[in-house]
Design a protein around this motif. Structure first.
Motif, mmCIF file in Angstrom:
data_model
loop_
_atom_site.group_PDB
_atom_site.id
_atom_site.type_symbol
_atom_site.label_atom_id
_atom_site.label_comp_id
_atom_site.label_asym_id
_atom_site.label_seq_id
_atom_site.Cartn_x
_atom_site.Cartn_y
_atom_site.Cartn_z
ATOM 1 N N VAL A 8 -1.793 -2.085 -7.360
ATOM 2 C CA VAL A 8 -0.963 -1.653 -6.230
ATOM 3 C C VAL A 8 -0.691 -0.147 -6.324
ATOM 4 O O VAL A 8 -0.741 0.564 -5.313
ATOM 5 C CB VAL A 8 0.354 -2.470 -6.161
ATOM 6 N N ALA A 9 -0.425 0.336 -7.527
ATOM 7 C CA ALA A 9 -0.195 1.777 -7.707
ATOM 8 C C ALA A 9 -1.436 2.581 -7.333
ATOM 9 O O ALA A 9 -1.332 3.629 -6.684
ATOM 10 C CB ALA A 9 0.208 2.067 -9.152
ATOM 11 N N ALA A 10 -2.610 2.087 -7.707
ATOM 12 C CA ALA A 10 -3.852 2.779 -7.341
ATOM 13 C C ALA A 10 -4.041 2.777 -5.826
ATOM 14 O O ALA A 10 -4.448 3.797 -5.244
ATOM 15 C CB ALA A 10 -5.049 2.125 -8.037
ATOM 16 N N LEU A 11 -3.753 1.664 -5.173
ATOM 17 C CA LEU A 11 -3.861 1.587 -3.717
ATOM 18 C C LEU A 11 -2.904 2.566 -3.049
ATOM 19 O O LEU A 11 -3.296 3.323 -2.153
ATOM 20 C CB LEU A 11 -3.580 0.160 -3.232
ATOM 21 N N ILE A 12 -1.656 2.593 -3.495
ATOM 22 C CA ILE A 12 -0.672 3.518 -2.914
ATOM 23 C C ILE A 12 -1.102 4.970 -3.157
ATOM 24 O O ILE A 12 -1.014 5.813 -2.259
ATOM 25 C CB ILE A 12 0.732 3.239 -3.497
ATOM 26 N N GLY A 13 -1.589 5.242 -4.339
ATOM 27 C CA GLY A 13 -2.083 6.588 -4.644
ATOM 28 C C GLY A 13 -3.256 6.979 -3.765
ATOM 29 O O GLY A 13 -3.312 8.099 -3.241
ATOM 30 N N ARG A 14 -4.207 6.048 -3.590
ATOM 31 C CA ARG A 14 -5.367 6.327 -2.726
ATOM 32 C C ARG A 14 -4.922 6.621 -1.306
ATOM 33 O O ARG A 14 -5.401 7.559 -0.663
ATOM 34 C CB ARG A 14 -6.333 5.136 -2.718
ATOM 35 N N ILE A 15 -3.989 5.819 -0.799
ATOM 36 C CA ILE A 15 -3.516 6.018 0.570
ATOM 37 C C ILE A 15 -2.824 7.369 0.694
ATOM 38 O O ILE A 15 -3.071 8.126 1.639
ATOM 39 C CB ILE A 15 -2.584 4.864 1.006
ATOM 40 N N GLY A 16 -1.957 7.698 -0.265
ATOM 41 C CA GLY A 16 -1.238 8.972 -0.212
ATOM 42 C C GLY A 16 -2.165 10.175 -0.233
ATOM 43 O O GLY A 16 -2.037 11.093 0.587
#
Length: 145
Positions: A8-16
């Motif tokens: 989830v952290a990687a997904l949020i980071g990718r989106i940001g």
């Protein structure tokens, strides 16, 4: 459970990271290839037309791919090239911090590279390639036993 948090952290980071690159890419898209070429030429970027096409593609198309998690290593490398080019050709004279500094550009470029190398399991790359790789590893382990 911790791997879910990492994903989830990687997904949020990718989106940001992708949203910031996409915003800059849409600005260049609005200027068009000609306007972006002129801007790049004025800053001394070599091959300004080719560079403009590359940057627009990475920042617009690459950002969409980055959000869904497709071709992550390729987009991450594109982010690094684009960001480091901006550091050296546009922001270097302003220094690391302050007005026009390169701290944000550097962090975005390197975060994009890092997330491109490990975008987590909530990505199309993992769904398409990761599961196939995991199945291949299990087959190899079974054959070895």
């Amino acid at each position: 459970m911790f791997t879910r948090v990492q994903d989830v952290a990687a997904l949020i980071g990718r989106i940001g990271v992708a949203v910031v690159f996409l915003a800059h890419g849409l600005d260049k898209w609005e200027m068009g290839v000609g306007g972006t070429t002129d801007m790049m030429s004025a800053t001394g970027i070599p091959l300004p037309t080719l560079s403009a096409l590359f940057v627009i593609a990475v920042e617009v198309i690459g950002s969409i791919l980055f959000i869904v998690g497709l071709a992550l290593p390729l987009v991450g490398l594109g982010y690094a090239i684009t960001g480091l080019g901006a550091v050296f050709f546009v922001h270097a004279d302003a220094g690391l911090t302050g007005q026009g500094g390169y701290e944000l550009v550097l962090v975005l470029a390197l975060a994009g590279l890092a997330l491109g190398c490990n975008g987590g399991r909530l990505s199309l790359d993992y769904l398409v390639l990761g599961r196939r790789k995991a199945a291949g590893t299990q087959d190899a382990e079974l054959q070895a036993a």
